[in-house]
Design a protein around this motif. Structure first.
Motif, short mmCIF file in Angstrom:
data_model
loop_
_atom_site.label_atom_id
_atom_site.label_comp_id
_atom_site.label_asym_id
_atom_site.label_seq_id
_atom_site.Cartn_x
_atom_site.Cartn_y
_atom_site.Cartn_z
N TRP A 287 -42.54 -90.43 -1.11
CA TRP A 287 -41.51 -90.20 -0.09
C TRP A 287 -42.05 -90.52 1.31
CZ3 TRP A 287 -36.70 -90.20 -1.20
CH2 TRP A 287 -36.27 -89.76 -2.47
N GLU A 288 -43.33 -90.28 1.53
CA GLU A 288 -43.91 -90.67 2.81
C GLU A 288 -43.85 -92.19 2.98
OE1 GLU A 288 -47.68 -88.88 3.97
OE2 GLU A 288 -47.39 -87.35 2.43
N LEU A 289 -44.18 -92.91 1.92
CA LEU A 289 -44.11 -94.37 2.01
C LEU A 289 -42.68 -94.83 2.27
CD1 LEU A 289 -46.46 -95.76 -0.81
CD2 LEU A 289 -46.97 -95.32 1.60
N ARG A 290 -41.72 -94.23 1.55
CA ARG A 290 -40.33 -94.62 1.75
C ARG A 290 -39.87 -94.35 3.19
NH1 ARG A 290 -39.76 -91.76 -3.41
NH2 ARG A 290 -39.62 -93.28 -5.10
N GLY A 291 -40.32 -93.22 3.75
CA GLY A 291 -39.97 -92.91 5.13
C GLY A 291 -40.53 -93.92 6.11
N LEU A 292 -41.78 -94.32 5.90
CA LEU A 292 -42.40 -95.32 6.77
C LEU A 292 -41.73 -96.67 6.62
CD1 LEU A 292 -46.13 -94.33 6.27
CD2 LEU A 292 -44.80 -94.08 8.38
N VAL A 293 -41.35 -97.02 5.40
CA VAL A 293 -40.65 -98.28 5.16
C VAL A 293 -39.35 -98.31 5.96
CG1 VAL A 293 -39.33 -99.54 3.41
CG2 VAL A 293 -41.67 -98.80 2.92
N ALA A 294 -38.61 -97.21 5.93
CA ALA A 294 -37.33 -97.16 6.66
C ALA A 294 -37.55 -97.16 8.17
CB ALA A 294 -36.55 -95.92 6.23
N ALA A 295 -38.51 -96.36 8.63
CA ALA A 295 -38.74 -96.22 10.07
C ALA A 295 -39.21 -97.52 10.71
CB ALA A 295 -39.75 -95.11 10.34
N HIS A 296 -39.99 -98.32 9.96
CA HIS A 296 -40.57 -99.54 10.53
C HIS A 296 -39.92 -100.81 10.01
CE1 HIS A 296 -43.94 -97.50 12.56
NE2 HIS A 296 -43.91 -96.66 11.54
N GLU A 297 -38.79 -100.65 9.32
CA GLU A 297 -38.03 -101.81 8.80
C GLU A 297 -38.93 -102.75 7.99
OE1 GLU A 297 -36.34 -103.39 12.41
OE2 GLU A 297 -34.56 -102.13 12.19
N ILE A 298 -39.70 -102.14 7.11
CA ILE A 298 -40.63 -102.90 6.27
C ILE A 298 -39.87 -103.70 5.23
CG2 ILE A 298 -42.51 -102.69 4.57
CD1 ILE A 298 -43.36 -102.13 7.47
#
Length: 307
Positions: free
Chosen positions: A57-68
């Motif tokens: 979930w941390e990875l998913r949050g970072l993906v969303a926040a940084h438009e990965i």
């Protein structure tokens, strides 16, 4: 430009990959469970260990926040988990990992040896500690020195060479007594060690495999362990190493970047020691590996598979 998240950016594999991506003009978010040098990427975030319940979930949050757009896992501990969850990220986000089953096999060194042996790909003699009544029996069956290592581990952690007392192995019996079947025993291959890097396309019709042979010229623990230095070897100089690396990757059914450890036996025959379903620490010596990955990348379905 691609916006990429690279895990394990504090480790040799993640750091090398992040630097290559940044040098090519891509935007990179590096993540690690500890604070690392911010120069490794455009941005760095500290995350929980991959064993933590909320890690994905941390990875998913970072993906969303940084438009990965592209996630590249490089930490052995997380590969199976990420492979199993690769379809659970946001639409349009690509996860650079093979199918879960081959990743799970590659993650277990004993299962890897079984799979390769069944496919007639050369491996050293291998077994579990429980297959022997004593270290003397193991040494007699395997013809001398043994290599023992955890079945599931990161890089060269835990790898040891056990020798007969006559050859200087005074602590071999003590080490052996502490082993259970979470370890694997292999016959020691005394020849040159290589770290070929492989790229296997997601669909066989897409393009040919890429194999670049690297020779380990210095090892961290002398005769075993991670490479401290490598040199690139032209394929005609070691065609058998290139062939066995490609055959091993295919036998496991892996796709994408694959890092293979190969060593020669006393008679020069190459054998596969283990396989990592990810970019390795030496990928910068084979820049065409990243080029092939990025050539396959496109927003939407990536490399022939739906996400």
């Amino acid at each position: 430009m691609v916006r990429v998240l690279v895990t394990g950016v504090g480790g040799p594999a993640g750091y090398s990959l992040a630097r290559q991506l940044v040098d090519q003009g891509h935007w990179v978010l590096g993540v690690d469970m500890k604070q690392v040098n911010a120069s490794a990427a455009d941005a760095v975030s500290v995350v929980s260990p991959s064993s933590a319940p909320g890690y994905l979930w941390e990875l998913r949050g970072l993906v969303a926040a940084h438009e990965i757009e592209l996630v590249v896992p490089t930490v052995s501990d997380e590969l199976v988990m990420v492979a199993e969850a690769r379809d659970d990220f946001a639409p349009g986000v690509e996860i650079l990992i093979a199918d879960p089953t081959p990743v799970r096999i590659a993650n277990d060194k004993y299962l890897t040896m079984k799979c390769l042996s069944d496919a007639n790909v050369g491996v050293p003699d291998f077994a579990l500690p429980g297959d022997f009544s004593s270290i003397n029996e193991a040494m007699a069956r395997f013809g001398g020195s043994l290599v023992v290592k955890p079945r599931v581990s990161r890089g060269g952690r835990g790898v040891q060479v056990l020798e007969r007392a006559a050859d200087g192995g005074r602590n071999a019996a003590r080490v052996w007594s502490s082993l259970d079947d979470s370890w694997i025993v292999q016959r020691f291959a005394p020849g040159t060690e290589y770290a070929p890097v492989v790229f296997r396309p997601w669909q066989e019709s897409e393009q040919d495999d890429l194999v670049v042979v690297l020779e380990k010229t210095e090892l961290k623990q002398g005769r075993v362990g991670n490479a401290l230095s490598v040199r690139r070897v032209d394929t005609p100089e070691a065609p058998d190493i290139a062939r066995i690396a490609a055959a091993a990757s295919a036998a496991l059914g892996l796709a994408g970047p694959v890092d293979v450890d190969v060593r020669r036996m006393w008679d020069g025959t190459p054998v596969v020691l283990e396989i990592n379903a990810r970019f390795g620490a030496n990928s910068a010596y084979a820049p065409e590996l990243l080029e092939r990955v990025l050539r396959s990348y496109a927003p939407g379905p990536m490399m022939g598979r739906a996400v």
